[in-house]
Design a protein around this motif. Structure first.
Motif, short mmCIF file in Angstrom:
data_model
loop_
_atom_site.label_atom_id
_atom_site.label_comp_id
_atom_site.label_asym_id
_atom_site.label_seq_id
_atom_site.Cartn_x
_atom_site.Cartn_y
_atom_site.Cartn_z
N ALA A 85 0.82 -1.22 0.00
CA ALA A 85 0.00 0.00 0.00
C ALA A 85 0.85 1.27 0.00
O ALA A 85 0.45 2.30 -0.54
N ASN A 86 2.05 1.18 0.58
CA ASN A 86 2.90 2.37 0.65
C ASN A 86 3.36 2.81 -0.74
O ASN A 86 3.59 4.00 -0.98
N ASN A 87 3.51 1.86 -1.66
CA ASN A 87 3.95 2.19 -3.01
C ASN A 87 2.81 2.66 -3.89
O ASN A 87 2.97 3.59 -4.70
N MET A 88 1.65 2.04 -3.76
CA MET A 88 0.53 2.30 -4.66
C MET A 88 -0.47 3.32 -4.11
O MET A 88 -1.18 3.96 -4.88
N GLY A 89 -0.53 3.46 -2.79
CA GLY A 89 -1.52 4.34 -2.18
C GLY A 89 -1.50 5.77 -2.71
O GLY A 89 -2.54 6.31 -3.11
N PRO A 90 -0.34 6.43 -2.74
CA PRO A 90 -0.32 7.81 -3.23
C PRO A 90 -0.80 7.96 -4.67
O PRO A 90 -1.55 8.89 -4.98
N ALA A 91 -0.41 7.06 -5.57
CA ALA A 91 -0.83 7.16 -6.97
C ALA A 91 -2.33 6.94 -7.11
O ALA A 91 -3.00 7.62 -7.90
N VAL A 92 -2.89 6.00 -6.33
CA VAL A 92 -4.33 5.75 -6.37
C VAL A 92 -5.08 6.93 -5.74
O VAL A 92 -6.09 7.40 -6.29
N GLY A 93 -4.58 7.43 -4.61
CA GLY A 93 -5.23 8.57 -3.96
C GLY A 93 -5.22 9.81 -4.83
O GLY A 93 -6.13 10.65 -4.76
#
Length: 495
Positions: A85-93
């Motif tokens: 989640a730490n890698n993908m969370g910002p791009a999804v958010g």
């Protein structure tokens, strides 16, 4: 049609009934997905155990290794559910990627990182936390590794359930420490190493937050607050993308390609500098073309950061797969070696079939349980857009490079979440500063009371409290659980 059929009160009742039905359907679907996810996870763990039994055949300690493989698969599932989640969370958010696209990209690059560049030789007992000579017999060592693996997996599982992204590395370290203490007492622990890890609880998020806030300040001052935002973007976006490309090149060389090629930090930085300059030159005409026809407003700037953000998320996943797969399968590899040869005092190479368990487990965990933490990291701590998410991703890479240069043990989880905190708190500070300035200009502007100022805070304090508390207790909680499990396992298997 009768008049009463069009009565507004009847329509309101119908709307409420439809809303209830929709909520019921959503709840049913959620329960169904949870049940299916748990079922698939259980089947995956059983399949890993069965495959391990077939691979080993009648080898010595087959039953123990099969159990260890099941624990390793369980840990890999939890790493996929929590850490990615730490890698993908910002791009999804930031809406640069949909949830489905993010999960597919992460699964591919996590697996590629684990299988292509992962499997570097791991230390005998997790990063030198416990002295190997303190373990009297191979059976005691195997019991300690089993306890550490299961305890760390259980703790990460609990953290995912409560919605707290935690460091799986710290969970494994805590598990190894707890089992070592239970096996050989407090004197077996390398307390100097543990002190450095404890210091990283503060260093990682603070450094990540400061770097992310610094880049966000630069973007705001050089692009967003300029009168002609598009002209400023044409100048600075290629520079920022070049910095990101060069930084990630160095990051991948330092952290993601250790198995394939051995290069020091100076060589990695030089390679990153060359790549960064090339990307900057390539991006100048690309950004100029992208900027054609864009309106002079902040929303237009998001277009220019979307692709670099997707690329950065993919590269972060590759490096994460290369490094953190060892958290799932390092103890398993140690058990395999100790079971087959009785040797547990030398460095341990991870067999390829063990790496496959880690890679597939992380991917399954991400598919089945990852969205919850991805949403939390990406949108529930603070609101992210592509510019802010860019700062988070770049901060993660830079902080790891700086930490490697300084020789500091840092957590990629803590860095990424600290960067999200840094972006959010900087936005709070910047908003308050601008409001104060506007009040100074307009003397008749309304002043906000304390409750209204609190309501307008841009970082959710409840998430900050939950996450920081989970960070603090990860090592001691995993250690205590591991110590208890070690006593139980040693009683069952002997040694």
């Amino acid at each position: 049609m009768a008049d009463h059929d069009l009565d507004p009160s009847h329509l309101e009742t119908l709307d409420r009934d439809l809303a209830r039905l929709s909520s019921l359907e959503q709840a049913t679907a959620f329960v169904g997905r949870s049940t299916v996810g748990l079922s698939i996870s259980f089947i995956f763990i059983l399949a890993v155990a069965a495959a391990t039994a077939l691979i080993l055949g009648d080898a010595q300690n087959t039953v123990i290794v099969v159990i260890a493989a099941a624990f390793g698969a369980y840990m890999a599932l939890n790493i996929g559910a929590n850490d990615v989640a730490n890698n993908m969370g910002p791009a999804v958010g930031a809406n640069a990627m949909s949830m489905g696209f993010a999960i597919v990209v992460a699964a591919i690059f996590e697996s590629a990182g684990a299988l292509i560049a992962g499997g570097d030789v791991v230390s005998t007992i997790a990063k030198g936390i416990i002295s190997p000579e303190t373990m009297a017999t191979p059976a005691m060592f195997i019991a300690a590794m089993l306890a550490a693996l299961l305890a760390s997996a259980l703790w990460v599982n609990l953290a995912t359930w409560i919605g707290a992204p935690v460091s799986t590395t710290h969970a494994v370290v805590g598990g190894v420490m707890g089992a070592g203490i239970a096996a050989a007492g407090f004197a077996a622990v390398n307390w100097g190493q543990m002190s450095a890890i404890a210091a990283s609880w503060v260093i990682s998020p603070v450094l990540g937050g400061l770097i992310a806030a610094g880049f966000l300040w630069f973007i705001k001052s050089r692009i967003i607050y300029r009168e002609d935002k598009i002209a400023a973007a044409r100048t600075w976006v290629p520079v920022l993308v070049g910095i990101m490309g060069g930084t990630f090149t160095s990051y991948i060389v330092v952290k993601g390609l250790k198995k394939l090629v051995k290069l020091g930090l100076p060589e990695a930085l030089l390679i990153g500098l060359v790549v960064g300059v090339l990307i900057w030159l390539v991006m100048i005409p690309v950004v100029r073309k992208q900027a054609q026809g864009l309106e002079n407003r902040n929303k237009s700037l998001k277009v220019l950061f979307a692709i670099p953000l997707i690329v950065s998320a993919a590269l972060l996943s590759f490096a994460h797969g290369a490094n953190d797969v060892a958290n799932a399968v390092g103890p398993l590899a140690a058990i395999v070696q100790a079971s087959s040869s009785g040797d547990f005092t030398h460095a341990i190479a991870i067999p390829f079939w063990v790496m496959i368990i880690g890679a597939f487990g992380i991917s399954f965990g991400l598919f089945l349980f990852g969205p919850k933490l991805i949403r939390m990291v990406g949108s529930q701590i603070t609101k992210l857009n592509p510019m802010r998410a860019y700062c988070v991703a770049l901060s993660a890479a830079i902080t790891v490079i700086v930490a490697s240069w300084l020789g500091l043990p840092v957590s990629s989880t803590h860095i990424a979440i600290g960067a999200v905190f840094g972006v959010g708190f900087f936005r709070e500070w910047d908003t308050a500063r601008r409001m104060k300035a506007s009040v100074g200009v307009a003397s008749d502007a309304p002043r906000l009371d304390a409750s209204e100022r609190s309501r307008r805070k841009l970082v959710r304090r409840s998430h900050v409290t939950t996450i920081v508390a989970a960070w603090i207790v990860t090592v001691p909680a995993a250690a205590g659980l591991s110590g208890l499990l070690f006593v139980i396992i040693r009683t069952l298997i002997g040694g």
